[in-house]
Design a protein around this motif. Sequence first.
Motif, mmCIF file in Angstrom:
data_model
loop_
_atom_site.group_PDB
_atom_site.id
_atom_site.type_symbol
_atom_site.label_atom_id
_atom_site.label_comp_id
_atom_site.label_asym_id
_atom_site.label_seq_id
_atom_site.Cartn_x
_atom_site.Cartn_y
_atom_site.Cartn_z
ATOM 1 N N ALA A 32 10.025 11.296 23.745
ATOM 2 C CA ALA A 32 8.895 11.756 22.465
ATOM 3 C C ALA A 32 8.432 13.486 22.871
ATOM 4 O O ALA A 32 8.398 13.661 22.076
ATOM 5 C CB ALA A 32 7.374 10.443 22.561
ATOM 6 N N ARG A 33 7.783 13.239 23.468
ATOM 7 C CA ARG A 33 7.319 15.029 24.318
ATOM 8 C C ARG A 33 9.077 15.285 23.656
ATOM 9 O O ARG A 33 9.005 17.030 23.001
ATOM 10 C CB ARG A 33 7.178 15.199 25.479
ATOM 11 N N MET A 34 10.510 15.620 24.174
ATOM 12 C CA MET A 34 11.076 16.042 24.136
ATOM 13 C C MET A 34 11.216 16.404 22.321
ATOM 14 O O MET A 34 11.538 17.246 21.381
ATOM 15 C CB MET A 34 12.363 15.532 24.246
ATOM 16 N N LEU A 35 11.100 15.368 21.935
ATOM 17 C CA LEU A 35 11.235 14.600 20.235
ATOM 18 C C LEU A 35 10.005 15.715 19.768
ATOM 19 O O LEU A 35 11.252 16.679 18.361
ATOM 20 C CB LEU A 35 11.716 13.424 19.732
ATOM 21 N N ASP A 36 9.195 15.317 20.084
ATOM 22 C CA ASP A 36 7.668 16.411 19.420
ATOM 23 C C ASP A 36 8.143 18.038 19.194
ATOM 24 O O ASP A 36 7.831 18.810 18.592
ATOM 25 C CB ASP A 36 6.688 16.682 20.070
ATOM 26 N N GLY A 37 8.797 18.378 20.624
ATOM 27 C CA GLY A 37 9.212 19.711 20.589
ATOM 28 C C GLY A 37 9.989 20.209 20.250
ATOM 29 O O GLY A 37 10.122 21.697 19.782
ATOM 30 N N LYS A 38 11.099 19.611 20.071
ATOM 31 C CA LYS A 38 12.560 19.651 18.691
ATOM 32 C C LYS A 38 11.883 19.966 17.135
ATOM 33 O O LYS A 38 12.372 20.812 16.517
ATOM 34 C CB LYS A 38 13.565 18.714 19.195
ATOM 35 N N MET A 39 11.151 19.290 17.129
ATOM 36 C CA MET A 39 10.556 18.752 15.849
ATOM 37 C C MET A 39 9.773 20.392 15.577
ATOM 38 O O MET A 39 9.899 20.559 14.644
ATOM 39 C CB MET A 39 9.857 17.859 16.088
ATOM 40 N N ARG A 40 9.035 20.569 16.495
ATOM 41 C CA ARG A 40 8.143 22.081 16.623
ATOM 42 C C ARG A 40 8.993 22.892 16.393
ATOM 43 O O ARG A 40 8.573 24.041 15.714
ATOM 44 C CB ARG A 40 7.493 21.927 17.317
ATOM 45 N N GLU A 41 10.048 23.377 17.116
ATOM 46 C CA GLU A 41 10.734 24.299 16.863
ATOM 47 C C GLU A 41 11.473 24.059 15.581
ATOM 48 O O GLU A 41 11.931 25.823 14.692
ATOM 49 C CB GLU A 41 12.454 23.951 18.139
ATOM 50 N N ILE A 42 12.713 23.232 15.007
ATOM 51 C CA ILE A 42 13.209 23.321 13.839
ATOM 52 C C ILE A 42 12.042 23.949 12.677
ATOM 53 O O ILE A 42 12.122 24.469 11.859
ATOM 54 C CB ILE A 42 13.944 21.641 13.742
ATOM 55 N N ARG A 43 10.774 22.646 12.724
ATOM 56 C CA ARG A 43 9.500 23.509 11.449
ATOM 57 C C ARG A 43 9.253 24.984 12.300
ATOM 58 O O ARG A 43 8.694 25.317 10.677
ATOM 59 C CB ARG A 43 8.538 21.792 11.807
ATOM 60 N N GLY A 44 8.900 25.108 13.017
ATOM 61 C CA GLY A 44 8.470 26.692 13.230
ATOM 62 C C GLY A 44 7.057 26.806 12.270
ATOM 63 O O GLY A 44 6.178 26.205 12.355
ATOM 64 N N GLY A 45 7.205 28.346 11.911
ATOM 65 C CA GLY A 45 5.158 28.067 11.481
ATOM 66 C C GLY A 45 5.623 27.556 9.857
ATOM 67 O O GLY A 45 4.639 27.477 9.510
ATOM 68 N N ASN A 46 6.982 26.506 9.076
ATOM 69 C CA ASN A 46 6.169 26.148 8.367
ATOM 70 C C ASN A 46 5.175 24.569 8.496
ATOM 71 O O ASN A 46 6.678 23.899 7.954
ATOM 72 C CB ASN A 46 7.469 25.498 7.752
ATOM 73 N N ARG A 47 4.847 25.432 7.823
ATOM 74 C CA ARG A 47 3.643 23.477 7.496
ATOM 75 C C ARG A 47 3.849 22.627 6.569
ATOM 76 O O ARG A 47 3.435 21.746 7.083
ATOM 77 C CB ARG A 47 2.118 24.419 8.468
ATOM 78 N N MET A 48 4.420 23.440 5.523
ATOM 79 C CA MET A 48 5.095 22.538 5.154
ATOM 80 C C MET A 48 5.734 21.434 4.553
ATOM 81 O O MET A 48 6.554 20.983 3.907
ATOM 82 C CB MET A 48 4.852 23.206 3.318
ATOM 83 N N ALA A 49 7.284 22.007 6.132
ATOM 84 C CA ALA A 49 8.483 21.506 5.416
ATOM 85 C C ALA A 49 7.893 19.617 5.825
ATOM 86 O O ALA A 49 7.117 19.439 6.475
ATOM 87 C CB ALA A 49 9.414 21.751 6.748
ATOM 88 N N ALA A 50 9.011 19.208 4.773
ATOM 89 C CA ALA A 50 8.665 17.936 4.599
ATOM 90 C C ALA A 50 9.152 17.082 6.315
ATOM 91 O O ALA A 50 10.149 17.459 7.190
ATOM 92 C CB ALA A 50 10.282 17.247 4.314
ATOM 93 N N LEU A 51 8.035 16.289 6.419
ATOM 94 C CA LEU A 51 8.440 15.761 7.932
ATOM 95 C C LEU A 51 10.097 15.267 8.220
ATOM 96 O O LEU A 51 10.515 15.048 9.185
ATOM 97 C CB LEU A 51 7.478 14.395 7.752
#
Length: 100
Positions: A32-51
Amino acid sequence: MSSAQPVNIRLLDREYTVGCLPEERDSLLAAARMLDGKMREIRGGNRMAALDRVAVLAALNLAHDLEQLRMESDQREKALSRSVGELNRKLDGLFNDPAA
């Protein structure tokens, strides 16, 4: 036999409860920590990116990483098998050598 127990995980600041065997809890939390990190990396600064888009891209990235590791493991296994075969042939040659 153990039964699944609820475990809370956080992905992109959202909490999810999943069932997990007690002996697999630490591994699940690490995943879960790895997935959360990857998701945060992909989302970057774009907080509006679709989950859902972020989740799919993270899953694709992790699946690609896993496939590369599998291929590398297969290559190492084949190289090891060749080396063991060569060593066996050399040993056979030593034991079958009439001069010995």
